[in-house]
Design a protein around this motif. Structure first.
Motif, PDB file in Angstrom:
ATOM      1  N   SER A  96      -0.607  26.695  10.070  1.00  0.00           N
ATOM      2  CA  SER A  96       0.658  27.450   9.895  1.00  0.00           C
ATOM      3  C   SER A  96       1.819  26.801  10.656  1.00  0.00           C
ATOM      4  O   SER A  96       2.932  26.751  10.168  1.00  0.00           O
ATOM      5  N   GLU A  97       1.482  26.278  11.847  1.00  0.00           N
ATOM      6  CA  GLU A  97       2.555  25.584  12.617  1.00  0.00           C
ATOM      7  C   GLU A  97       3.055  24.355  11.876  1.00  0.00           C
ATOM      8  O   GLU A  97       4.229  24.058  11.868  1.00  0.00           O
ATOM      9  N   ILE A  98       2.095  23.690  11.247  1.00  0.00           N
ATOM     10  CA  ILE A  98       2.509  22.490  10.490  1.00  0.00           C
ATOM     11  C   ILE A  98       3.426  22.856   9.331  1.00  0.00           C
ATOM     12  O   ILE A  98       4.460  22.240   9.113  1.00  0.00           O
ATOM     13  N   ILE A  99       3.075  23.947   8.672  1.00  0.00           N
ATOM     14  CA  ILE A  99       3.891  24.373   7.517  1.00  0.00           C
ATOM     15  C   ILE A  99       5.272  24.805   7.991  1.00  0.00           C
ATOM     16  O   ILE A  99       6.293  24.345   7.497  1.00  0.00           O
ATOM     17  N   TYR A 100       5.323  25.704   8.951  1.00  0.00           N
ATOM     18  CA  TYR A 100       6.630  26.186   9.441  1.00  0.00           C
ATOM     19  C   TYR A 100       7.434  25.057  10.066  1.00  0.00           C
ATOM     20  O   TYR A 100       8.639  24.959   9.887  1.00  0.00           O
ATOM     21  N   GLY A 101       6.715  24.233  10.822  1.00  0.00           N
ATOM     22  CA  GLY A 101       7.433  23.086  11.476  1.00  0.00           C
ATOM     23  C   GLY A 101       8.026  22.155  10.439  1.00  0.00           C
ATOM     24  O   GLY A 101       9.153  21.676  10.599  1.00  0.00           O
ATOM     25  N   SER A 115      11.891  21.459  10.088  1.00  0.00           N
ATOM     26  CA  SER A 115      12.429  20.076  10.201  1.00  0.00           C
ATOM     27  C   SER A 115      13.274  19.725   8.990  1.00  0.00           C
ATOM     28  O   SER A 115      14.359  19.135   9.111  1.00  0.00           O
ATOM     29  N   LEU A 116      12.737  20.122   7.809  1.00  0.00           N
ATOM     30  CA  LEU A 116      13.512  19.820   6.605  1.00  0.00           C
ATOM     31  C   LEU A 116      14.878  20.528   6.648  1.00  0.00           C
ATOM     32  O   LEU A 116      15.911  19.952   6.251  1.00  0.00           O
ATOM     33  N   LEU A 117      14.810  21.783   7.111  1.00  0.00           N
ATOM     34  CA  LEU A 117      16.091  22.531   7.209  1.00  0.00           C
ATOM     35  C   LEU A 117      17.082  21.839   8.168  1.00  0.00           C
ATOM     36  O   LEU A 117      18.261  21.706   7.857  1.00  0.00           O
TER      37      LEU A 117
END
Lengths: 175, 190
Positions: free
Chosen positions: B35-40, B44-46
């Motif tokens: 989940s951290e990878i997904i949110y991170g 980052s993209l944002l």
């Protein structure tokens, strides 16, 4: 214009000489003394020197003229010199001579000659000058060796020059 | 890359899950939770998007300005180089001109010196001639003056001698004759 002092002295001398009754003689003696005075520098110096007392100057006059001139002449010259007017002596005497001549209706004729003129020559010269000038003259002869020869006669403003001196001077001027 | 993934999976499988003091369990010491990878990743993209959207123009503008400034400096340097070349050319030309001017001045000076020398010689000759003429005139004047003085002295001596000769030669008879002649002449002149 004459100096009133000189005229005053001349008048006084004239009146004294006339009163003494020896005007002609005194006038003649004074005239000759005046010419001697003019020609002698030592006499002039002696009679005008203020350092010499008046009495001594008068004594010189008396020594010079005493026995050769009338007493009146000696006294008159002595009086002028004693009063310190020795320098004006010739002028005073010339005034006196003119005054004396005027009194006689004569014109002073001053004659300079190398030699003394005889009475006859003086008489004839007076007549000749009267003839030439138209005036009666009172002849005053001065023996002047510098004339060399002949005569120079002066009557008033007229000068008649027949001297050897003048001819010699003319010759010098030409040279 | 594949090798790195293999190594990472090996390590992850070998290491047992650990639990901290608050009771949170960590499955790998090397990788975060999924989940951290997904949110991170989304975060980052944002952030990249935002950076691209808002900071990008500023950076682009700054780069363009910098480029322009650098270009200007290059242009200025080129202009300076061109001006220096022109100036160097001018200096070289001027150096040549100075040499020519120096030669011309030297030639003029030589001509003027020659003229001055000639003028000086002429003036010197004229002054010498004038001095000689003046000396001749002075000599002539002195000669004339000496002759005049001599003549005057002779005249004076002659006159003196004539005076003495006349005075000595006029005797009494001559005196009398002169007096008589004067009286007659005056008497006849009326």
């Amino acid at each position: 214009m004459s100096d009133p002092v000189i005229e005053g002295y001349a008048k006084a001398l004239f009146e004294v000489a006339r009163a003494e009754g020896s005007l002609d003689e005194v006038e003649d003696e004074l005239f000759r003394f005046a010419r001697s005075y003019e020609n002698s520098e030592s006499l002039r110096n002696a009679l005008i020197d203020e350092m010499i007392p008046a009495g001594k100057r008068q004594a010189i006059v008396e020594d010079l003229l005493g026995g050769k001139s009338t007493a009146t002449t000696v006294q008159l010259v002595s009086m002028v010199v004693g009063s310190g007017r020795g320098r004006d002596l010739p002028a005073i005497i010339d005034q006196l001579v003119e005054r004396a001549s005027s009194a006689k209706n004569l014109e002073v004729a001053q004659v300079r000659s190398a030699i003394a003129l005889t009475d006859d020559q003086q008489t004839r010269l007076s007549a000749a000058l009267a003839n030439a000038t138209g005036k009666q003259v009172n002849l005053k002869v001065v023996v002047d060796p510098s004339v060399l020869g002949g005569i120079i006669a002066t009557v008033g403003d007229t000068v008649i020059d027949g001297s050897v001196r003048t001819r010699l001077d003319q010759l010098k001027a030409r040279l | 890359m594949r090798m790195l993934y293999t190594i990472a999976r090996f390590i992850a499988e070998k290491e047992p899950p650990s639990q901290d003091s608050e009771g949170i369990t960590t499955h790998s010491a090397w990788f975060p939770e999924k989940s951290e990878i997904i949110y991170g990743t989304f975060a980052s993209l944002l952030i990249f998007f935002l950076l691209y959207k808002f900071a990008g123009p500023f950076a682009k503008k700054a780069m363009a300005a910098r480029t322009e400034r650098i270009q200007k400096e290059l242009d200025s340097a080129a202009a300076d180089k061109s001006a220096a070349a022109t100036e160097a050319s001018d200096i070289r030309q001027a150096k040549g001109d100075i040499g020519a001017e120096r030669d011309r001045l030297m030639a003029d000076a030589a001509v003027q010196a020659e003229a001055l020398l000639a003028d000086g010689r002429v003036r010197l000759d004229a002054e010498m001639a004038e001095l000689l003429a003046r000396a001749d005139a002075d000599i002539a004047t002195a000669k004339s003056r000496s002759i005049d003085e001599l003549r005057a002295e002779i005249s004076r001596l002659s006159a003196s001698a004539a005076d003495r000769a006349v005075a000595e030669s006029v005797d009494d008879a001559t005196h009398q004759n002169l007096v008589e002649a004067f009286i007659q002449k005056v008497g006849a002149s009326a």
